[in-house]
Design a protein around this motif. Structure first.
Motif, PDB file in Angstrom:
ATOM      1  N   VAL A 163      71.886 -34.146  31.654  1.00 14.13           N
ATOM      2  CA  VAL A 163      71.102 -33.637  32.771  1.00 14.13           C
ATOM      3  C   VAL A 163      70.386 -32.361  32.357  1.00 14.13           C
ATOM      4  N   TYR A 164      69.099 -32.276  32.702  1.00 18.95           N
ATOM      5  CA  TYR A 164      68.343 -31.034  32.570  1.00 18.95           C
ATOM      6  C   TYR A 164      68.240 -30.408  33.969  1.00 18.95           C
ATOM      7  N   LEU A 165      68.561 -29.129  34.056  1.00 15.28           N
ATOM      8  CA  LEU A 165      68.430 -28.386  35.305  1.00 15.28           C
ATOM      9  C   LEU A 165      67.353 -27.328  35.129  1.00 15.28           C
ATOM     10  N   LEU A 166      66.252 -27.459  35.869  1.00 16.19           N
ATOM     11  CA  LEU A 166      65.111 -26.558  35.743  1.00 16.19           C
ATOM     12  C   LEU A 166      65.073 -25.585  36.915  1.00 16.19           C
ATOM     13  N   GLU A 167      64.880 -24.305  36.617  1.00 19.44           N
ATOM     14  CA  GLU A 167      64.802 -23.268  37.650  1.00 19.44           C
ATOM     15  C   GLU A 167      63.703 -22.284  37.272  1.00 19.44           C
ATOM     16  N   GLN A 168      62.791 -22.013  38.205  1.00 15.00           N
ATOM     17  CA  GLN A 168      61.664 -21.140  37.894  1.00 15.00           C
ATOM     18  C   GLN A 168      62.036 -19.663  37.857  1.00 15.00           C
ATOM     19  N   GLU A 169      63.103 -19.272  38.527  1.00 13.76           N
ATOM     20  CA  GLU A 169      63.503 -17.865  38.574  1.00 13.76           C
ATOM     21  C   GLU A 169      64.428 -17.519  37.406  1.00 13.76           C
ATOM     22  N   PRO A 170      64.707 -16.232  37.194  1.00 15.18           N
ATOM     23  CA  PRO A 170      65.584 -15.845  36.074  1.00 15.18           C
ATOM     24  C   PRO A 170      67.067 -16.088  36.353  1.00 15.18           C
ATOM     25  N   HIS A 171      67.399 -16.538  37.575  1.00 10.57           N
ATOM     26  CA  HIS A 171      68.802 -16.688  37.960  1.00 10.57           C
ATOM     27  C   HIS A 171      69.014 -18.017  38.669  1.00 10.57           C
ATOM     28  N   LEU A 172      70.202 -18.577  38.522  1.00  7.49           N
ATOM     29  CA  LEU A 172      70.612 -19.709  39.323  1.00  7.49           C
ATOM     30  C   LEU A 172      71.198 -19.212  40.650  1.00  7.49           C
ATOM     31  N   GLY A 173      71.239 -20.087  41.613  1.00 10.31           N
ATOM     32  CA  GLY A 173      71.871 -19.744  42.889  1.00 10.31           C
ATOM     33  C   GLY A 173      70.959 -19.830  44.080  1.00 10.31           C
ATOM     34  N   GLY A 174      69.653 -19.615  43.889  1.00 10.18           N
ATOM     35  CA  GLY A 174      68.694 -19.757  44.975  1.00 10.18           C
ATOM     36  C   GLY A 174      69.029 -18.924  46.194  1.00 10.18           C
ATOM     37  N   GLN A 175      68.703 -19.472  47.354  1.00  8.74           N
ATOM     38  CA  GLN A 175      68.914 -18.751  48.610  1.00  8.74           C
ATOM     39  C   GLN A 175      70.394 -18.626  48.966  1.00  8.74           C
ATOM     40  N   ALA A 176      71.208 -19.542  48.471  1.00 11.05           N
ATOM     41  CA  ALA A 176      72.631 -19.511  48.812  1.00 11.05           C
ATOM     42  C   ALA A 176      73.269 -18.192  48.390  1.00 11.05           C
ATOM     43  N   TYR A 177      72.747 -17.582  47.319  1.00 13.50           N
ATOM     44  CA  TYR A 177      73.314 -16.313  46.855  1.00 13.50           C
ATOM     45  C   TYR A 177      73.230 -15.243  47.939  1.00 13.50           C
ATOM     46  N   TRP A 178      72.161 -15.288  48.742  1.00 15.74           N
ATOM     47  CA  TRP A 178      71.926 -14.244  49.745  1.00 15.74           C
ATOM     48  C   TRP A 178      72.566 -14.574  51.089  1.00 15.74           C
ATOM     49  N   SER A 179      73.180 -15.721  51.195  1.00 11.05           N
ATOM     50  CA  SER A 179      73.642 -16.187  52.496  1.00 11.05           C
ATOM     51  C   SER A 179      74.955 -15.525  52.907  1.00 11.05           C
ATOM     52  N   PHE A 180      75.233 -15.616  54.202  1.00 18.22           N
ATOM     53  CA  PHE A 180      76.475 -15.111  54.775  1.00 18.22           C
ATOM     54  C   PHE A 180      77.652 -16.039  54.462  1.00 18.22           C
ATOM     55  N   GLY A 181      77.330 -17.254  53.999  1.00 18.54           N
ATOM     56  CA  GLY A 181      78.389 -18.161  53.578  1.00 18.54           C
ATOM     57  C   GLY A 181      79.062 -18.906  54.709  1.00 18.54           C
ATOM     58  N   GLY A 182      78.346 -19.153  55.805  1.00 16.93           N
ATOM     59  CA  GLY A 182      78.945 -19.869  56.925  1.00 16.93           C
ATOM     60  C   GLY A 182      78.849 -21.371  56.753  1.00 16.93           C
ATOM     61  N   LEU A 183      79.958 -22.066  57.015  1.00 20.01           N
ATOM     62  CA  LEU A 183      79.996 -23.519  56.905  1.00 20.01           C
ATOM     63  C   LEU A 183      80.534 -24.133  58.195  1.00 20.01           C
ATOM     64  N   PHE A 184      79.903 -25.201  58.606  1.00 24.35           N
ATOM     65  CA  PHE A 184      80.266 -25.970  59.798  1.00 24.35           C
ATOM     66  C   PHE A 184      81.379 -26.938  59.425  1.00 24.35           C
ATOM     67  N   LEU A 185      82.545 -26.742  60.028  1.00 22.77           N
ATOM     68  CA  LEU A 185      83.673 -27.659  59.847  1.00 22.77           C
ATOM     69  C   LEU A 185      84.188 -28.085  61.214  1.00 22.77           C
ATOM     70  N   VAL A 186      84.790 -29.247  61.264  1.00 19.73           N
ATOM     71  CA  VAL A 186      85.261 -29.814  62.526  1.00 19.73           C
ATOM     72  C   VAL A 186      86.766 -30.073  62.442  1.00 19.73           C
ATOM     73  N   ASN A 187      87.509 -29.526  63.405  1.00 21.38           N
ATOM     74  CA  ASN A 187      88.957 -29.710  63.497  1.00 21.38           C
ATOM     75  C   ASN A 187      89.658 -29.240  62.220  1.00 21.38           C
ATOM     76  N   SER A 188      89.298 -28.041  61.790  1.00 25.98           N
ATOM     77  CA  SER A 188      89.866 -27.485  60.560  1.00 25.98           C
ATOM     78  C   SER A 188      91.207 -26.809  60.835  1.00 25.98           C
ATOM     79  N   PRO A 189      91.999 -26.557  59.786  1.00 25.06           N
ATOM     80  CA  PRO A 189      93.232 -25.787  59.967  1.00 25.06           C
ATOM     81  C   PRO A 189      92.966 -24.395  60.546  1.00 25.06           C
TER      82      PRO A 189
END
Length: 546
Positions: free
Chosen positions: A28-54
């Motif tokens: 697999v080749y992974l192409l990224e135009q910026e100098p870093h991997l991670g995209g917008q997820a790096y800047w995110s608050f990290g919230g995830l939608f889960l249902v009936n979690s512990p």
């Protein structure tokens, strides 16, 4: 042939798809135009939608797949022919969120903050928009914490020779031969030491042309391209703002969407967008027009530019797009939060990994101190340095400061009447004010009572300290439409047939199917959509390789 698969875009969806294919022993080749991997997820608050979690069950939250379905489809409002695959994706994603999602992430080492947040509370009918229960699970470590296991997996696969990462490679053409995607061509950009998120050079230093059996486009949306935001702005939302802030870095420019269209893929639902009405100008900007979203608790008075209070259920944290639609029809680009410092200290947080160093840095000491003895340091910095934050000891002085930012717009008599009327509702145990009633309900939830919702009290009279007004702007964020795909992540043509060799994932695919959210999102579903659509595209691609 250079590789079995090429993935364009090194954000969360691209990382998931690339590592899923490479882990099966494919090149697999992974192409990224910026100098870093991670995209917008790096800047995110990290919230995830889960249902009936512990985490939910430990807090006494009774959730179910049936309730999540009711909430999702009540928010989405699917009503177009183009929604066929988005609807199917939504059904599959809800099963994922209630099933394997948490266990899969846990096996990768992802952990969650134990208090589940209650985002997009709705405030209308049971079958309408909003989360009936708290579902916003914050990754311990926020966005960088969610990225970490996929970056680690990418490094391990790269060391084994199954994955090759090309930074500063900007794709400009999907190569199509005989109606099949067979590779990608573009330019190699010159090295740029710009910090992550800052605008980087677009000066070419070379060209590339790589061939593969299949291509995945995970190139993101168009939220930083304000011209495109205005071009696709939906009529149902009123006129686009004259002034907008950007919640995403400059490279989120929409170019990948039109790359797909030129290759023969179908773009759908680009007039569906997820922007926030609670944006404030960043006092220390990283990218162009850099704004930060306030994550408000539900107590602040929300006022239009003239000082008129917004009608139910347009309260902070209830229904972002409906509030934005209302405000776009007031004739002004801004609105106001009004509250006191005591309430702000308990209820204000800011979106983004960099604005939450306690959670991002995994420091329990700082988390407890900030939540119980706020305001947190980043919020204090905005109080001191933010252009949009005003503070005064009395309402008349605060009104003068508000008027100074936009002379002649605010009606101080109306402002005083609105604040006093709200405060009167708190002088006895009975009230008709829908916002005050909601506060009493929310405080039954321990996560809100201890961490998020201040005890209701009058704003006037000094009991809660100085008064605070915050001027709010439209903040661009997510594209809810994009490349239409099926449940294997295969890009579809305008005739509804898979375009051989071309796949799409993440925001570029409307987080799945060309629009898994329909018109509105329930929050925690953007990162989750990247995970799920990236996973399905990776599996679908690997299944079809020779």
């Amino acid at each position: 042939m250079d590789a079995d698969a090429i993935v364009v875009g090194g954000g969360l969806a691209g990382l998931v798809a690339a590592t899923e294919v490479a882990a099966r022993g494919r090149r697999v080749y992974l192409l990224e135009q910026e100098p870093h991997l991670g995209g917008q997820a790096y800047w995110s608050f990290g919230g995830l939608f889960l249902v009936n979690s512990p985490e939910q069950r430990r807090l006494g939250i009774r959730d179910s797949l049936e309730l999540a379905w009711q909430d999702w489809f009540g928010a989405a409002g699917f009503d177009r022919e183009e929604d066929y695959w988005g609807r199917l994706f939504a059904q599959a994603y809800l099963d994922f969120a209630a099933g394997e999602k948490r266990a899969w992430l846990a096996a990768l080492g992802v952990r969650f903050f134990p208090v589940v947040g209650w985002a997009e509370r709705g405030g209308g009918l049971a079958t309408g928009h909003g989360n009936s229960v708290p579902r916003f699970h914050i990754v311990w470590g926020t966005g960088p914490g969610l990225l970490q296991p996929f970056l680690r997996r990418a490094r391990e696969l790269e060391a084994k020779g199954f994955l090759k990462v090309f930074l500063r490679h900007r794709a400009e053409e999907v190569l199509v031969e005989g109606g099949k995607a067979v590779g990608v061509a573009g330019v190699v950009l010159e090295p740029d030491p710009a910090p992550r998120g800052a605008p980087s050079s677009r000066k070419p230093a070379g060209e590339f042309r790589y061939l593969a059996q299949a291509v995945v486009l995970a190139t993101g949306g168009l939220g930083a391209n304000l011209d495109l935001v205005r071009r696709f702005w939906p009529e149902r939302m009123g006129k686009p703002p004259g002034r907008m802030l950007s919640g995403v870095p400059d490279h989120v420019d929409g170019s990948g969407l039109f790359l797909a269209e030129r290759a023969g893929a179908r773009l759908v639902n680009l007039d569906r967008m997820w922007h926030y009405p609670e944006g404030v100008e960043n006092h220390t900007p990283i990218w162009s027009h850099h704004g930060i979203r306030i994550l408000p608790g539900p107590s602040a008075l929300w006022l239009d530019a003239t000082g008129k209070r917004l009608s139910p259920p347009l309260f902070p944290g209830f229904d972002a797009l409906e509030t934005l639609r209302y405000l776009r029809n007031t004739g002004f680009d801004w609105s106001w939060f009004l509250l006191d410092l005591k309430t702000l200290a308990k209820e204000f947080a800011l979106s983004g990994s960099e604005q939450n160093p306690d959670l991002t840095g995994k420091s329990w000491l700082h988390v407890v101190r900030n939540r119980l003895f706020g305001p947190a340091g980043p919020v204090r910095a905005f109080l001191e340095r933010g252009k949009d934050f005003l503070m005064a000891d009395d309402l008349s002085d605060l009104a003068r400061k508000m008027d100074a930012l936009a002379p002649g717009v605010l009606d101080p008599v109306r402002l005083e009447r609105e604040v006093k009327a709200r405060d009167r509702e708190l002088l006895h145990p009975f009230c008709k004010d829908a916002q005050v009633q909601a506060l009493q309900v929310f405080r039954r939830y321990p996560g809100d009572r201890f961490f998020r919702v201040a005890k209701p009290h009058p704003f006037l009279g000094g009991r809660g300290g100085p008064l605070v007004a915050v001027r709010l702007w439209t903040l661009t964020r997510k594209t809810l439409g994009g490349i239409q795909t099926d449940l294997k992540g295969r890009a579809l043509t305008p005739q509804g047939e898979p375009l051989p060799g071309l796949f799409a994932a993440g925001e570029a695919a409307g987080f799945g199917g060309g629009g898994v959210h329909g018109y509105k999102a329930l929050e925690g579903t953007f990162l989750g959509g990247c995970l799920f659509s990236g996973l399905l595209a990776g599996r679908g691609l690997a299944e079809g390789l020779e």
